[in-house]
Motif scaffolding. Structure first.
Motif: not given
Length: 221
Positions: A1-17
């Protein structure tokens, strides 16, 4: 299955992918909303936009009233698209992308990976694009074993930087580490050079022919 991964900025409250499968939507903006990517900056609209996973690529909607978003090709920042205010579901085909928001004079960035891109040939199982820098890093990791035998250890990062510089003049230690981390994710391995080399050579993902790319042929800049 295709997937897209979003990598939040390090300053995000929840920086997990964040992993999105085809059809999933991810709103983003200043507002702290459940299921959204929060970008806590006063210059970012409460609801700034939305990312939609769509097979092996993704769509970007700009829901702001007056800000243009830029999506850069992470492999080549000179290649980019602009998404004007109000534009919905603009298609983005970059495998490694950086979304740039201009907020009150500041540049805010987060990344979107589309590791589900499909390719034909020996690398098809893991969707490796042999023209990309992450593949150059993989080949450089494998080079000692390809040249010197099955027990040669992977080179340290300092040596990788020197080896890659002729075809990648701006290479840095952090860029090499980033690409190793991306390879580990893409190949579903620990972020460990030894594991990456073992898999690549066992499954024929890198060969002596690929060493030509390190000498000035085959990799994009």
């Amino acid at each position: 299955m295709h997937s897209i991964i979003v990598v939040p900025p390090a300053s995000a409250p929840a920086p997990e992918r964040i992993t999105l499968t085809s059809g999933d939507r991810l709103p983003f903006g200043r507002a702290e909303t459940k299921g959204a990517l929060t970008i806590a900056h006063p210059g970012v609209p409460g609801v700034a936009g939305e990312i939609t996973a769509n097979g092996s690529y993704w769509l970007l909607s700009n829901l702001s009233e007056d800000q243009t978003y830029v999506v850069e090709n992470r492999e080549d920042a000179s290649e980019h698209i602009k998404v004007p205010p109000g534009r919905v579901e603009a298609p983005v085909s970059f495998e490694l992308a950086r979304v740039v928001l201009f907020a009150s004079g500041d540049l805010l960035r987060f990344e979107v990976w589309a590791p589900g891109h499909a390719f034909h040939g020996p690398a098809a199982e893991f969707h490796l694009d042999r023209t990309r820098r992450y593949f150059a890093v993989l080949v450089a990791l494998c080079e000692p074993r390809l040249r010197d035998g099955p027990h040669a250890p992977p080179p340290p990062v300092e040596d990788l930087v020197k080896r890659l510089r002729p075809t990648w003049p701006t290479v840095t230690r952090s860029a090499v580490h980033w690409n190793i981390d991306y390879l580990a994710f893409k190949l579903r391995q620990p972020s460990d050079p030894e594991s990456l080399v073992d898999l690549a050579l066992r499954d024929g993902l890198a060969s002596k022919v690929d060493l030509l790319g390190l000498n000035g042929w085959g990799f994009e800049h």
